[in-house]
Scaffold this active site. Structure first.
Site, PDB file in Angstrom:
ATOM      1  N   GLU A  76     -14.808 -15.583   2.364  1.00 31.20           N
ATOM      2  CA  GLU A  76     -15.274 -15.035   3.645  1.00 31.20           C
ATOM      3  C   GLU A  76     -14.781 -15.914   4.790  1.00 31.20           C
ATOM      4  OE1 GLU A  76     -17.417 -14.818   1.016  1.00 31.20           O
ATOM      5  OE2 GLU A  76     -18.899 -13.226   1.381  1.00 31.20           O
TER       6      GLU A  76
ATOM      7  N   ASP B  20      -3.727   5.588  14.389  1.00 33.07           N
ATOM      8  CA  ASP B  20      -3.827   5.409  12.939  1.00 33.07           C
ATOM      9  C   ASP B  20      -2.487   5.859  12.350  1.00 33.07           C
ATOM     10  OD1 ASP B  20      -4.225   5.714  10.239  1.00 33.07           O
ATOM     11  OD2 ASP B  20      -6.215   6.611  10.430  1.00 33.07           O
TER      12      ASP B  20
ATOM     13  N   THR C  40      -2.851   2.081   6.515  1.00 28.14           N
ATOM     14  CA  THR C  40      -3.032   1.677   5.123  1.00 28.14           C
ATOM     15  C   THR C  40      -1.752   0.966   4.722  1.00 28.14           C
ATOM     16  OG1 THR C  40      -2.157   3.799   4.389  1.00 28.14           O
ATOM     17  CG2 THR C  40      -4.558   3.591   4.498  1.00 28.14           C
TER      18      THR C  40
ATOM     19  N   LYS D  33       0.926   3.703   1.492  1.00 24.56           N
ATOM     20  CA  LYS D  33       1.600   5.011   1.596  1.00 24.56           C
ATOM     21  C   LYS D  33       3.101   4.750   1.767  1.00 24.56           C
ATOM     22  CE  LYS D  33      -2.499   7.507   3.174  1.00 24.56           C
ATOM     23  NZ  LYS D  33      -3.526   6.628   3.749  1.00 24.56           N
TER      24      LYS D  33
ATOM     25  N   ARG E 139      -2.993  -0.805  -2.502  1.00 25.25           N
ATOM     26  CA  ARG E 139      -3.991   0.031  -1.822  1.00 25.25           C
ATOM     27  C   ARG E 139      -4.827  -0.850  -0.886  1.00 25.25           C
ATOM     28  NH1 ARG E 139      -5.260   5.028  -2.645  1.00 25.25           N
ATOM     29  NH2 ARG E 139      -3.551   5.062  -4.135  1.00 25.25           N
TER      30      ARG E 139
HETATM   31  N1  DSN Z   1      -6.408  10.399   1.441  1.00 20.22           N
HETATM   32  C1  DSN Z   1      -5.357  10.108   2.367  1.00 20.22           C
HETATM   33  C2  DSN Z   1      -4.319  11.155   2.382  1.00 20.22           C
HETATM   34  O1  DSN Z   1      -4.087  11.749   1.351  1.00 20.22           O
HETATM   35  O2  DSN Z   1      -3.709  11.392   3.399  1.00 20.22           O
HETATM   36  C3  DSN Z   1      -5.871   9.850   3.711  1.00 20.22           C
HETATM   37  O3  DSN Z   1      -6.888   8.937   3.650  1.00 20.22           O
END
Ligand code: DSN
Length: 426
Positions: A49, A193, A219, A222, A228
């Site tokens: 932390e 985002d 994120t 992707k 993740r």
């Molecule tokens: N679940 C993600 C997506 O498939 O775009 C977004 O959080």
């Protein structure tokens, strides 16, 4: 300790599923083996932390180094002044920014979920729509493009404290400059985002939000092809304009306010094994190889969308600038749910998705979302996209023909053998 054969056998079967199929879920990807190795190691044992150099536990010398490395590399990739790599997910990154700049009941303005937005952009079933007062903009019925005029109209009416841009199912680039003009007129902050297109933004293939948006969240799994997780960035750090006091009672730069919102505001101990894997994936993103990868994503998406259009499919907005496309199946007499089901039977994975102005529920939907980051990682190129569209069309035009499903599945499985996935895993 006895080995848990049951769970490892399930994991093995998941590896086999990933190997034999065509992965077209726009938000999925395959990390490198080294990214996975960085996640599965002793760093999972460590509590840390706090932040590098300022922890609440002893023994953080090593995790301090890997977390700092992740921060420094992310700063280099995106050319930004501030990065927080601790959010466990994109949802928690968004929650942290909102926690930092909003009070319960404050107004937010985001893209409607049914038009391609995300749950955390104000959906009434999510914290963002329960804690704050959500308002929405959408896309044009005619063009499928974001209606910036409508965004401005709603913003001028409701005076949101935060405008959220970014989407989960929108295939076009964003006009961040225009959004900033709207935000400045109405006195709002902006959170972009970029969870979906981050990898393309990193390589300059799409507009950059950093000059115009106060906060940028993403994120890391992707198009960025990392583990993740989530991340928050600020292009140029700015003074805390909210009078938000830190626990010590002082008012600092926004970076400190965001740090405090992530921990202790929203999260406890950071996942230092995942943060180490973020560092590894950022190392990869800084390479020429990733440059080529990002460019290939765009080529593949464009080749695929053109092939769908040639077969009479309606792509929302008519095409794509990024890694995905949203297909409106209403002229093909099949629902998104049925399409997803038949494709999955043939080892082609997509997700059903509402299309703008959908007349069906989120459980049925009129569309599918298709994305190419994962197949591009497997090594597929433009000409392969034509074959994929051919297979999808064969199945969607005759979804109850079991023989066709078997034939396509067998062709897909054979085809994917040419593109080995994790051969090191045996
Ligand atoms: N679940 C993600 C997506 O498939 O775009 C977004 O959080």
């Amino acid at each position: 300790m006895q080995r848990d054969e049951q769970t490892f056998s399930i994991i093995r079967k998941e590896l086999e599923r990933q190997r034999r199929g065509l992965e077209l879920i726009a938000s999925e990807n395959f990390t490198s083996l080294q990214v996975m190795q960085a996640m599965g190691n002793v760093m999972t044992n460590k509590y840390a932390e706090g932040y590098p150099g300022h922890r609440y536990y002893g023994g953080c010398e090593m995790v301090d180094q890997s977390e700092q490395l992740a921060i420094d590399r992310a700063k280099q990739i995106f050319g930004v002044e501030y990065v927080n790599v601790q959010p466990h997910s994109g949802a928690q990154a968004n929650a942290s920014v909102m926690m930092a700049v909003l009070k319960p009941g404050d107004k937010i303005l985001g893209l409607d979920l049914s038009m391609g937005g995300h749950l955390t952009h104000g959906s009434p079933v999510n914290f963002s729509g329960k804690l704050y007062e959500p308002h929405f903009y959408g896309v044009s019925k005619e063009t499928g493009l974001i209606e910036y005029d409508k965004m401005e109209e709603v913003a001028m009416q409701v005076h949101p404290k935060l405008i959220v841009c970014g989407a989960s199912a929108y295939s076009r680039d964003w006009d961040y400059k225009r959004i900033r003009e709207i935000a400045d007129k109405t006195g709002a902050l902006i959170m972009a985002d970029i969870a979906h297109p981050a990898g393309l933004i990193a390589k300059g293939l799409l507009n950059s939000p950093f000059e115009y948006c106060h906060f940028v969240t993403t994120t890391t799994h992707k198009t960025l092809r990392g583990p993740r997780g989530g991340m928050i960035m600020i292009g140029k750090d700015f003074e805390n304009p909210f009078g938000i006091k830190t626990p010590k009672g002082d008012i600092r730069m926004m970076s400190s306010v965001i740090d405090l919102a992530v921990f202790p505001g929203v999260q406890g101990g950071p996942l230092e094994h995942v943060i180490a894997a973020k560092a590894v994936s950022f190392f990869e993103i800084l390479s020429d190889e990733y440059d080529q990868y990002a460019k290939q994503i765009v080529k593949n998406a464009q080749s695929m969308s053109k092939a769908f259009v040639e077969k009479g499919y309606q792509i929302v907005s008519g095409g794509t600038d990024n890694h995905l496309m949203l297909i409106d199946l209403r002229n093909k007499n099949i629902t998104g749910k049925k399409a997803e089901q038949v494709l999955v039977k043939a080892d082609i994975t997509v997700n059903k998705n509402m299309v703008p102005f959908d007349d069906k529920s989120a459980f049925v939907t009129s569309g599918i979302r298709v994305g190419v980051p994962a197949v591009t990682t497997r090594g597929l190129t433009e000409e392969h996209m034509l074959q994929i569209v051919e297979w999808i069309d064969t199945l969607l035009m005759d979804p109850d023909n079991e023989q066709k499903i078997i034939t396509v599945r067998s062709a897909v499985n054979q085809f994917m053998e040419q593109f080995p996935l994790y051969p090191e895993l045996g």
